[in-house]
Design a protein around this motif. Structure first.
Motif, mmCIF file in Angstrom:
data_model
loop_
_atom_site.group_PDB
_atom_site.id
_atom_site.type_symbol
_atom_site.label_atom_id
_atom_site.label_comp_id
_atom_site.label_asym_id
_atom_site.label_seq_id
_atom_site.Cartn_x
_atom_site.Cartn_y
_atom_site.Cartn_z
ATOM 1 N N ARG A 26 37.519 30.095 45.632
ATOM 2 C CA ARG A 26 36.920 29.124 44.724
ATOM 3 C C ARG A 26 35.417 29.383 44.576
ATOM 4 N NH1 ARG A 26 41.677 28.745 44.602
ATOM 5 N NH2 ARG A 26 42.940 26.832 44.562
ATOM 6 N N ALA A 27 34.738 29.680 45.679
ATOM 7 C CA ALA A 27 33.303 29.986 45.606
ATOM 8 C C ALA A 27 33.068 31.226 44.766
ATOM 9 C CB ALA A 27 32.739 30.172 47.014
ATOM 10 N N THR A 28 33.926 32.233 44.928
ATOM 11 C CA THR A 28 33.812 33.462 44.138
ATOM 12 C C THR A 28 34.003 33.164 42.660
ATOM 13 O OG1 THR A 28 34.676 34.733 46.005
ATOM 14 C CG2 THR A 28 34.714 35.800 43.843
ATOM 15 N N ALA A 29 34.967 32.283 42.344
ATOM 16 C CA ALA A 29 35.206 31.916 40.944
ATOM 17 C C ALA A 29 33.979 31.241 40.342
ATOM 18 C CB ALA A 29 36.424 30.999 40.848
ATOM 19 N N VAL A 30 33.331 30.358 41.110
ATOM 20 C CA VAL A 30 32.121 29.711 40.596
ATOM 21 C C VAL A 30 31.058 30.755 40.296
ATOM 22 C CG1 VAL A 30 30.277 28.066 41.081
ATOM 23 C CG2 VAL A 30 32.596 27.586 41.867
ATOM 24 N N ALA A 31 30.852 31.689 41.233
ATOM 25 C CA ALA A 31 29.848 32.735 41.017
ATOM 26 C C ALA A 31 30.211 33.580 39.799
ATOM 27 C CB ALA A 31 29.734 33.612 42.260
ATOM 28 N N ALA A 32 31.487 33.922 39.651
ATOM 29 C CA ALA A 32 31.913 34.762 38.526
ATOM 30 C C ALA A 32 31.717 34.047 37.193
ATOM 31 C CB ALA A 32 33.373 35.165 38.708
ATOM 32 N N ILE A 33 32.092 32.767 37.131
ATOM 33 C CA ILE A 33 31.913 32.008 35.893
ATOM 34 C C ILE A 33 30.423 31.881 35.571
ATOM 35 C CG2 ILE A 33 32.237 29.750 34.812
ATOM 36 C CD1 ILE A 33 34.819 29.522 36.550
ATOM 37 N N ALA A 34 29.610 31.656 36.602
ATOM 38 C CA ALA A 34 28.160 31.555 36.382
ATOM 39 C C ALA A 34 27.584 32.868 35.878
ATOM 40 C CB ALA A 34 27.473 31.135 37.678
ATOM 41 N N ILE A 41 40.039 41.187 42.105
ATOM 42 C CA ILE A 41 39.875 41.028 40.662
ATOM 43 C C ILE A 41 41.224 40.785 39.989
ATOM 44 C CG2 ILE A 41 39.169 42.206 38.541
ATOM 45 C CD1 ILE A 41 36.998 43.601 40.258
ATOM 46 N N SER A 42 42.270 41.421 40.506
ATOM 47 C CA SER A 42 43.600 41.207 39.928
ATOM 48 C C SER A 42 44.127 39.817 40.254
ATOM 49 C CB SER A 42 44.576 42.265 40.451
ATOM 50 O OG SER A 42 44.880 42.061 41.816
ATOM 51 N N MET A 43 43.619 39.207 41.311
ATOM 52 C CA MET A 43 44.124 37.915 41.766
ATOM 53 C C MET A 43 43.364 36.728 41.172
ATOM 54 S SD MET A 43 44.556 39.016 45.767
ATOM 55 C CE MET A 43 44.712 37.335 46.332
ATOM 56 N N LEU A 44 42.072 36.903 40.865
ATOM 57 C CA LEU A 44 41.244 35.794 40.403
ATOM 58 C C LEU A 44 40.871 35.988 38.928
ATOM 59 C CD1 LEU A 44 38.843 35.302 43.452
ATOM 60 C CD2 LEU A 44 40.911 34.025 42.886
ATOM 61 N N ASP A 63 47.256 43.061 30.854
ATOM 62 C CA ASP A 63 48.045 44.253 31.178
ATOM 63 C C ASP A 63 47.204 45.379 31.763
ATOM 64 O OD1 ASP A 63 46.639 44.861 28.900
ATOM 65 O OD2 ASP A 63 48.341 45.593 27.750
ATOM 66 N N LEU A 64 45.869 45.217 31.803
ATOM 67 C CA LEU A 64 45.014 46.221 32.421
ATOM 68 C C LEU A 64 44.681 45.885 33.862
ATOM 69 C CD1 LEU A 64 42.424 47.037 29.603
ATOM 70 C CD2 LEU A 64 44.417 48.371 30.301
ATOM 71 N N VAL A 65 45.198 44.773 34.344
ATOM 72 C CA VAL A 65 44.800 44.307 35.672
ATOM 73 C C VAL A 65 46.038 44.079 36.528
ATOM 74 C CG1 VAL A 65 43.250 42.770 36.914
ATOM 75 C CG2 VAL A 65 42.936 43.114 34.482
ATOM 76 N N ARG A 115 34.246 40.032 48.114
ATOM 77 C CA ARG A 115 34.105 39.102 46.987
ATOM 78 C C ARG A 115 32.760 39.272 46.286
ATOM 79 N NH1 ARG A 115 37.949 37.534 50.162
ATOM 80 N NH2 ARG A 115 39.601 36.134 49.393
ATOM 81 N N ILE A 116 31.724 39.543 47.055
ATOM 82 C CA ILE A 116 30.420 39.807 46.443
ATOM 83 C C ILE A 116 30.487 41.079 45.596
ATOM 84 C CG2 ILE A 116 28.031 40.473 46.940
ATOM 85 C CD1 ILE A 116 28.628 37.491 47.284
ATOM 86 N N LEU A 117 31.128 42.106 46.107
ATOM 87 C CA LEU A 117 31.249 43.357 45.344
ATOM 88 C C LEU A 117 32.063 43.132 44.073
ATOM 89 C CD1 LEU A 117 30.659 46.366 45.139
ATOM 90 C CD2 LEU A 117 32.720 46.808 46.494
ATOM 91 N N ALA A 118 33.096 42.307 44.140
ATOM 92 C CA ALA A 118 33.911 42.030 42.953
ATOM 93 C C ALA A 118 33.087 41.325 41.879
ATOM 94 C CB ALA A 118 35.121 41.178 43.336
#
Length: 506
Positions: free
Chosen positions: A267-275, A388-391, A401-403, A319-322
């Motif tokens: 969830r924390a990774t998702a917040v960072a990714a959306i931001a 990345i394929s999971m989140l 289809d690329l993930v 997660r940081i690298l992703a």
């Protein structure tokens, strides 16, 4: 009502006895005393007609060869090799358009040979059409038995050409299949909308309703909506809640924390990714600072307390690298240093927590493994690729289809844009760490996990760093171009030694 069972591919003795026990023909059951399948004969083409008619039925049908009109064995001499399923398939596909599903079985009943042929409806719900005119030459005068474009149906116990009145019945299975697919598509759409509205409700409700314990899709929607509404209060409380609950879970052992800690990190990774996607820099700062606090809680005096701590440290680093890989694909260059250059360690301080996580794991002999418990080369890159394929928040720019979800250790496709971006992210943080390493340090402050993969993964980014000065300044602000290129060479030299594949980049 037709008592003949739907054609399901079965041609065993039990099915044959079941059909013979009916003692009469039906729409879906045709008894034949004999039927020669010699090439060029009228009998062969008439057999194709009978098969086409069965293939046109909604549930397919059966032909029984070697019996009379009441299903009693006729004692006819049958060339059983002609009824091999592969031969029948080749013969039917030569004469009929579209898919053909046919199976056959040869049996002995009361001393006589009996063949059971099962013909199933096409998978797309459509019906066979004769490909072209086919002529029989066994009667002296050539006779056209099959004509291109003809369709055959069953009427009672007879086979005949179709009429316009047959069209509704012929297309009914295809229409039913299309309706079923549309219902499934609509159900999926409604499910997505339901989850989206649940996320919107979280974002518009009390601030305490936005919590990491909800489903991933609702969570992502709620965070996105909160950013869109500039609801900094809800986002601030969310990040503090992630930190509070994360610190609490870190005090528990692996069994007690279970999957809760990994879910919280997701969830924390998702917040960072959306931001990152929405270029909300303050929120990125807040989340990464929170993750750094969780990370530092794992270690004392620069040593991993336990193997569990080292595993959790690697989980945060992956997660940081992703997230950095997402930034690479979106050209959000400000993210690289912000995420990568977080000092970690006590007695020995590393300029990047990514390197610190790798060192701590190595000291505890903690490595990522595949399903066969074999070590996975380039583990940090592989772990980020899998995340990345999971989140979904880590891949808003990529078609589904690329993930594909690749198990750890599975070789990626040559043109996989996800693994390419992860390798380039790995290269960029290594260069950032090399640039910030004090001159008096003799140890490496980075490790190129990308060295385990082929050089074409990073080649585009290497070329850009060497030729595009504007990009270099964006990624590494305040650094001279020559400094960056020197650091790049240093990273590639270590990669060449570790992977043995990048020698010409020295």
């Amino acid at each position: 009502m037709d008592p003949v069972p739907a054609a399901d591919g079965r041609v065993d003795r039990e099915r044959l006895d079941e059909l013979l026990a009916l003692q009469t023909e039906f729409d879906g059951l045709d008894f034949k005393q004999e039927r020669s399948l010699a090439k060029g004969t009228k009998a062969r083409l008439e057999f194709v007609k009978d098969c086409a008619a069965m293939l046109s039925r909604p549930h397919g049908g059966y032909l029984v060869i070697g019996v009379d009109g009441v299903g009693a064995p006729s004692g006819a001499l049958i060339e059983t090799a002609d009824y091999d399923a592969s031969r029948l398939h080749d013969m039917l596909t030569k004469h009929l358009e579209g898919q053909v599903s046919v199976s056959s079985g040869v049996h002995t009943v009361d001393g006589s040979t009996v063949v059971l042929v099962c013909l199933r409806r096409r998978g797309d719900g459509l019906f066979p059409v004769v490909k072209a005119d086919f002529v029989a030459n066994d009667g002296g005068t050539p006779t056209t038995v099959l004509r291109g474009g003809d369709v055959y149906v069953r009427e009672g116990t007879k086979t005949r050409k179709w009429r316009s009145a047959d069209l509704v019945g012929l297309i009914a299975p295809h229409v039913a299949m299309v309706r079923q697919e549309e219902r499934a598509r609509l159900a999926d759409l409604m499910d997505v909308l339901r989850r989206e509205y649940q996320g919107l409700a979280l974002a518009s409700g009390p601030v305490a309703a936005l919590t990491w314990q909800v489903g991933q899709e609702q969570f992502d929607t709620a965070v996105t909506e909160a950013i869109r509404r500039n609801d900094t209060s809800a986002l601030r409380l969310l990040v503090l809640g992630l930190q509070r609950d994360g610190l609490g879970l870190l005090t528990q052992d692996a069994a007690a924390a279970g999957e809760d800690l990994l879910q919280l990190l997701d969830r924390a990774t998702a917040v960072a990714a959306i931001a990152v996607t929405l270029s909300t820099q303050q929120l990125v700062d807040d989340v990464v600072t929170m993750l750094a606090r969780l990370y530092h809680r794992l270690y004392v005096n620069g040593e991993a307390l336990t193997n569990t701590a080292a595993e959790r440290g690697l989980a945060i680093a992956a997660r940081i690298l992703a997230v950095i890989a997402l930034a690479v694909r979106l050209d959000q260059w400000w993210v690289i240093r912000k995420l990568a250059l977080r000092p970690a360690g006590d007695t020995i301080v590393y300029v990047s927590w990514l390197r610190h996580a790798q060192v701590q794991a190595a000291r505890r002999h903690v490595v990522l493994t595949n399903t066969a418990t074999e070590p996975v080369g380039g583990g940090l890159v592989a772990a980020a690729r899998q995340l990345i394929s999971m989140l979904p928040a880590l891949r808003p720019d990529l078609p589904g289809d690329l993930v594909d979800d690749l198990p750890l250790g599975t070789p990626p496709a040559p043109g996989d844009p996800v693994i390419d971006s992860v390798c380039q992210a790995d290269l960029l943080w290594c260069v950032a760490a090399a640039l910030d390493t004090p001159q008096e340090r003799t140890r490496y402050e980075f490790y190129p996990s990308f060295a385990w993969l082929y050089e074409h993964r990073i080649a585009p980014m290497v070329n850009r760093l060497r030729t595009d000065e504007n990009l270099t300044k964006d990624v590494y602000p305040g650094r001279a171009v020559d400094e960056v290129r020197h650091a790049l060479d240093e990273v590639l030299q270590l990669a060449a030694r570790e992977g043995g594949r990048l020698g010409h980049f020295r």
